[in-house]
Write a protein that holds these residues in place. Structure first.
Motif, PDB file in Angstrom:
ATOM      1  N   THR A  63       1.087  -1.317  -0.116  1.00 41.58           N
ATOM      2  CA  THR A  63       0.142   0.070  -0.027  1.00 41.58           C
ATOM      3  C   THR A  63       0.698   1.091  -0.048  1.00 41.58           C
ATOM      4  OG1 THR A  63      -1.836  -1.038   1.248  1.00 41.58           O
ATOM      5  CG2 THR A  63      -1.768   1.297   1.169  1.00 41.58           C
ATOM      6  N   THR A  64       0.624   2.254  -0.712  1.00 43.56           N
ATOM      7  CA  THR A  64       1.497   3.391  -0.952  1.00 43.56           C
ATOM      8  C   THR A  64       0.881   4.633  -0.493  1.00 43.56           C
ATOM      9  OG1 THR A  64       2.535   2.079  -2.968  1.00 43.56           O
ATOM     10  CG2 THR A  64       2.972   4.422  -2.522  1.00 43.56           C
ATOM     11  N   LEU A  65       1.644   5.356   0.128  1.00 39.52           N
ATOM     12  CA  LEU A  65       1.099   6.690   0.626  1.00 39.52           C
ATOM     13  C   LEU A  65       2.005   7.699  -0.411  1.00 39.52           C
ATOM     14  CD1 LEU A  65       0.196   8.963   2.256  1.00 39.52           C
ATOM     15  CD2 LEU A  65       1.886   8.709   3.860  1.00 39.52           C
ATOM     16  N   VAL A  66       1.383   8.295  -1.361  1.00 36.59           N
ATOM     17  CA  VAL A  66       1.802   9.174  -1.963  1.00 36.59           C
ATOM     18  C   VAL A  66       1.872  10.704  -1.726  1.00 36.59           C
ATOM     19  CG1 VAL A  66       1.811  10.255  -4.596  1.00 36.59           C
ATOM     20  CG2 VAL A  66       1.625   7.673  -4.305  1.00 36.59           C
ATOM     21  N   VAL A  67       2.874  11.398  -1.634  1.00 35.43           N
ATOM     22  CA  VAL A  67       2.899  12.918  -0.959  1.00 35.43           C
ATOM     23  C   VAL A  67       3.551  13.562  -2.154  1.00 35.43           C
ATOM     24  CG1 VAL A  67       3.712  14.403   0.845  1.00 35.43           C
ATOM     25  CG2 VAL A  67       3.309  12.110   1.444  1.00 35.43           C
ATOM     26  N   VAL A  68       2.730  14.351  -2.797  1.00 37.36           N
ATOM     27  CA  VAL A  68       2.971  15.247  -3.973  1.00 37.36           C
ATOM     28  C   VAL A  68       3.202  16.705  -3.131  1.00 37.36           C
ATOM     29  CG1 VAL A  68       2.495  16.406  -5.944  1.00 37.36           C
ATOM     30  CG2 VAL A  68       1.542  14.065  -5.609  1.00 37.36           C
ATOM     31  N   TYR A  69       4.385  17.340  -3.426  1.00 38.81           N
ATOM     32  CA  TYR A  69       4.818  18.431  -2.819  1.00 38.81           C
ATOM     33  C   TYR A  69       5.349  19.486  -3.595  1.00 38.81           C
ATOM     34  CZ  TYR A  69       9.619  16.595  -2.025  1.00 38.81           C
ATOM     35  OH  TYR A  69      10.813  16.102  -2.263  1.00 38.81           O
ATOM     36  N   VAL A 173      -3.479   7.735  -0.966  1.00 36.31           N
ATOM     37  CA  VAL A 173      -3.141   6.394  -0.481  1.00 36.31           C
ATOM     38  C   VAL A 173      -3.669   5.534  -1.631  1.00 36.31           C
ATOM     39  CG1 VAL A 173      -3.749   4.649   1.281  1.00 36.31           C
ATOM     40  CG2 VAL A 173      -3.616   7.026   1.771  1.00 36.31           C
ATOM     41  N   ILE A 174      -2.980   4.551  -2.170  1.00 35.72           N
ATOM     42  CA  ILE A 174      -2.975   4.053  -2.922  1.00 35.72           C
ATOM     43  C   ILE A 174      -2.709   2.259  -2.751  1.00 35.72           C
ATOM     44  CG2 ILE A 174      -2.361   3.289  -5.542  1.00 35.72           C
ATOM     45  CD1 ILE A 174      -1.111   6.374  -5.581  1.00 35.72           C
ATOM     46  N   GLU A 177      -3.755  -2.553  -5.903  1.00 37.19           N
ATOM     47  CA  GLU A 177      -4.125  -3.076  -7.279  1.00 37.19           C
ATOM     48  C   GLU A 177      -4.031  -1.540  -8.206  1.00 37.19           C
ATOM     49  OE1 GLU A 177      -5.401  -5.777  -8.347  1.00 37.19           O
ATOM     50  OE2 GLU A 177      -5.172  -6.548  -6.452  1.00 37.19           O
ATOM     51  N   GLY A 178      -3.285  -0.628  -7.387  1.00 36.01           N
ATOM     52  CA  GLY A 178      -3.298   0.763  -8.144  1.00 36.01           C
ATOM     53  C   GLY A 178      -4.321   1.769  -7.995  1.00 36.01           C
ATOM     54  N   LEU A 179      -5.170   1.535  -7.162  1.00 35.42           N
ATOM     55  CA  LEU A 179      -6.564   2.109  -6.995  1.00 35.42           C
ATOM     56  C   LEU A 179      -6.281   3.156  -5.930  1.00 35.42           C
ATOM     57  CD1 LEU A 179      -9.422  -0.431  -7.384  1.00 35.42           C
ATOM     58  CD2 LEU A 179      -8.618   1.252  -8.951  1.00 35.42           C
ATOM     59  N   ILE A 180      -6.926   4.397  -6.271  1.00 34.57           N
ATOM     60  CA  ILE A 180      -6.843   5.536  -5.090  1.00 34.57           C
ATOM     61  C   ILE A 180      -8.004   5.131  -4.113  1.00 34.57           C
ATOM     62  CG2 ILE A 180      -6.967   7.887  -4.503  1.00 34.57           C
ATOM     63  CD1 ILE A 180      -6.268   8.429  -7.566  1.00 34.57           C
ATOM     64  N   GLN A 181      -7.394   5.006  -2.842  1.00 32.85           N
ATOM     65  CA  GLN A 181      -8.445   4.765  -1.782  1.00 32.85           C
ATOM     66  C   GLN A 181      -8.699   6.052  -0.808  1.00 32.85           C
ATOM     67  OE1 GLN A 181     -10.150   1.935  -1.317  1.00 32.85           O
ATOM     68  NE2 GLN A 181      -8.946   0.923  -2.853  1.00 32.85           N
ATOM     69  N   PHE A 182      -7.730   6.858  -0.901  1.00 37.96           N
ATOM     70  CA  PHE A 182      -8.011   8.045  -0.268  1.00 37.96           C
ATOM     71  C   PHE A 182      -7.167   9.297  -1.097  1.00 37.96           C
ATOM     72  CE2 PHE A 182      -6.174  11.501   2.673  1.00 37.96           C
ATOM     73  CZ  PHE A 182      -7.345  11.884   3.675  1.00 37.96           C
ATOM     74  N   GLN A 183      -7.740  10.671  -0.857  1.00 35.74           N
ATOM     75  CA  GLN A 183      -7.073  11.723  -1.537  1.00 35.74           C
ATOM     76  C   GLN A 183      -7.213  12.784  -0.702  1.00 35.74           C
ATOM     77  OE1 GLN A 183      -8.627  14.975  -2.770  1.00 35.74           O
ATOM     78  NE2 GLN A 183      -8.959  14.184  -4.865  1.00 35.74           N
ATOM     79  N   TYR A 184      -6.402  13.743  -0.493  1.00 34.31           N
ATOM     80  CA  TYR A 184      -6.506  15.318  -0.081  1.00 34.31           C
ATOM     81  C   TYR A 184      -5.684  16.104  -0.721  1.00 34.31           C
ATOM     82  CZ  TYR A 184      -6.205  18.864   3.255  1.00 34.31           C
ATOM     83  OH  TYR A 184      -6.340  20.200   3.858  1.00 34.31           O
ATOM     84  N   ALA A 185      -6.250  17.108  -1.289  1.00 33.55           N
ATOM     85  CA  ALA A 185      -5.580  18.109  -1.884  1.00 33.55           C
ATOM     86  C   ALA A 185      -6.253  19.606  -1.575  1.00 33.55           C
ATOM     87  CB  ALA A 185      -5.703  17.816  -3.365  1.00 33.55           C
ATOM     88  N   ASN A 186      -5.267  20.593  -1.198  1.00 38.15           N
ATOM     89  CA  ASN A 186      -5.746  21.686  -0.689  1.00 38.15           C
ATOM     90  C   ASN A 186      -5.154  22.889  -1.823  1.00 38.15           C
ATOM     91  OD1 ASN A 186      -6.620  24.107   0.761  1.00 38.15           O
ATOM     92  ND2 ASN A 186      -6.902  23.029   2.432  1.00 38.15           N
ATOM     93  N   PRO A 187      -5.795  23.692  -2.527  1.00 41.74           N
ATOM     94  CA  PRO A 187      -5.169  24.942  -3.047  1.00 41.74           C
ATOM     95  C   PRO A 187      -4.514  25.712  -2.199  1.00 41.74           C
ATOM     96  CG  PRO A 187      -7.582  24.634  -3.839  1.00 41.74           C
ATOM     97  CD  PRO A 187      -7.397  23.779  -2.406  1.00 41.74           C
ATOM     98  N   LYS A 203      -4.385   3.218   7.245  1.00 43.55           N
ATOM     99  CA  LYS A 203      -4.677   2.091   8.003  1.00 43.55           C
ATOM    100  C   LYS A 203      -5.843   1.413   7.437  1.00 43.55           C
ATOM    101  CE  LYS A 203      -5.545   0.328  12.743  1.00 43.55           C
ATOM    102  NZ  LYS A 203      -5.743   0.682  14.174  1.00 43.55           N
ATOM    103  N   ALA A 204      -6.973   2.226   7.004  1.00 37.04           N
ATOM    104  CA  ALA A 204      -8.018   1.646   6.505  1.00 37.04           C
ATOM    105  C   ALA A 204      -7.773   1.062   5.108  1.00 37.04           C
ATOM    106  CB  ALA A 204      -9.015   2.768   6.299  1.00 37.04           C
ATOM    107  N   ALA A 205      -6.943   1.816   4.345  1.00 38.31           N
ATOM    108  CA  ALA A 205      -6.605   1.074   2.912  1.00 38.31           C
ATOM    109  C   ALA A 205      -5.723  -0.196   3.229  1.00 38.31           C
ATOM    110  CB  ALA A 205      -5.769   2.090   2.125  1.00 38.31           C
ATOM    111  N   SER A 206      -5.043  -0.280   4.181  1.00 33.33           N
ATOM    112  CA  SER A 206      -4.197  -1.234   4.138  1.00 33.33           C
ATOM    113  C   SER A 206      -4.756  -2.740   4.911  1.00 33.33           C
ATOM    114  CB  SER A 206      -2.994  -0.950   5.171  1.00 33.33           C
ATOM    115  OG  SER A 206      -3.491  -0.942   6.383  1.00 33.33           O
ATOM    116  N   ALA A 207      -6.121  -2.306   5.358  1.00 31.42           N
ATOM    117  CA  ALA A 207      -6.861  -3.561   5.771  1.00 31.42           C
ATOM    118  C   ALA A 207      -7.547  -4.228   4.663  1.00 31.42           C
ATOM    119  CB  ALA A 207      -7.861  -2.807   7.098  1.00 31.42           C
ATOM    120  N   LEU A 208      -7.628  -3.479   3.517  1.00 31.99           N
ATOM    121  CA  LEU A 208      -8.576  -4.113   2.529  1.00 31.99           C
ATOM    122  C   LEU A 208      -8.077  -5.334   1.798  1.00 31.99           C
ATOM    123  CD1 LEU A 208      -9.407  -0.461   0.499  1.00 31.99           C
ATOM    124  CD2 LEU A 208     -10.954  -1.711   2.073  1.00 31.99           C
TER     125      LEU A 208
END
Length: 208
Positions: A63-69, A173-174, A177-187, A203-208
């Motif tokens: 499970t991958t936590l991607v941080v775009v900065y 949080v991906i 399977e490569g599916l996005i399970q969670f997303q947060y973006a703020n302008p 934690k929720a995504a890794s439990a799937l």
């Protein structure tokens, strides 16, 4: 002869400063990030050593936590990355890997003080990944003038006008399977997600 020489020079000139524009908006308020349930972009980026990393394969590992900065020059981004390091041990126990992606070049990434086998920094210096995620936007002229020398990265729009672009800071949080399970973006780049909320999402995504 002069024309032929001119053509040869054009072919030989590096194009690293010009991004392929497919999805860059004119304001951080008009970006349209990918939503949960959609496929995460499966591109190839480079790490701090300049080696290619296939995101499709990376997603499959854990499970991958991607941080775009925005870049290592941004104090808010540095603070965010340091904050995520505080929950790194907990993420590791959940078998969640951290991948932080910015427009910084591999050379700039190599200057980072973040060193961890579970925390990878990747370069999106052509903003291809940010565009695929729907996060890229052009800076207004005033801000671009202030940032241009600091960033050292220029992008070219469809009309050939030299402009500067950045991603809206975001976290995804991906799953494997490569599916996005969670997303947060703020302008508002000064506002970042609390680490505990991010940990709960992971934690929720890794439990799937």
């Amino acid at each position: 002869m002069q024309i032929l020489l001119f053509i040869l020079l054009l072919v030989m000139l590096p194009s690293a400063s010009a991004a392929t524009v497919t999805n860059i908006t004119n304001s951080p308020n008009t970006v349209a990030p990918l939503l949960p349930g959609l496929d995460a972009p499966k591109l190839t980026l480079k790490n701090s050593q300049g080696k290619s990393v296939e995101l499709a394969q990376l997603y499959k590992n854990k499970t991958t936590l991607v941080v775009v900065y925005r870049g290592g020059w941004c104090p808010y981004c540095v603070r965010q990355l340091n904050g995520i390091q505080k929950i790194e041990a907990q993420l590791t126990k959940l078998d969640v890997q951290i991948v932080a992606i910015s427009p910084d070049s591999p050379k700039e990434l190599a200057k980072s003080t973040i060193e961890s086998p579970n925390y990878m920094l990747l370069s999106d210096d052509q903003l291809a990944y940010s565009q695929a995620l729907g996060l890229a936007y052009y800076l207004d002229d005033k801000t671009a003038t202030a940032y241009r020398n600091k960033l050292g990265v220029n992008f070219v729009d469809l009309n050939g006008k030299d402009r500067v672009a950045l991603p809206v800071p975001a976290v995804f949080v991906i799953d494997k399977e490569g599916l996005i399970q969670f997303q947060y973006a703020n302008p508002n780049y000064k506002v970042r997600l609390d680490e505990q909320v991010l940990l709960a999402a992971a934690k929720a995504a890794s439990a799937l």
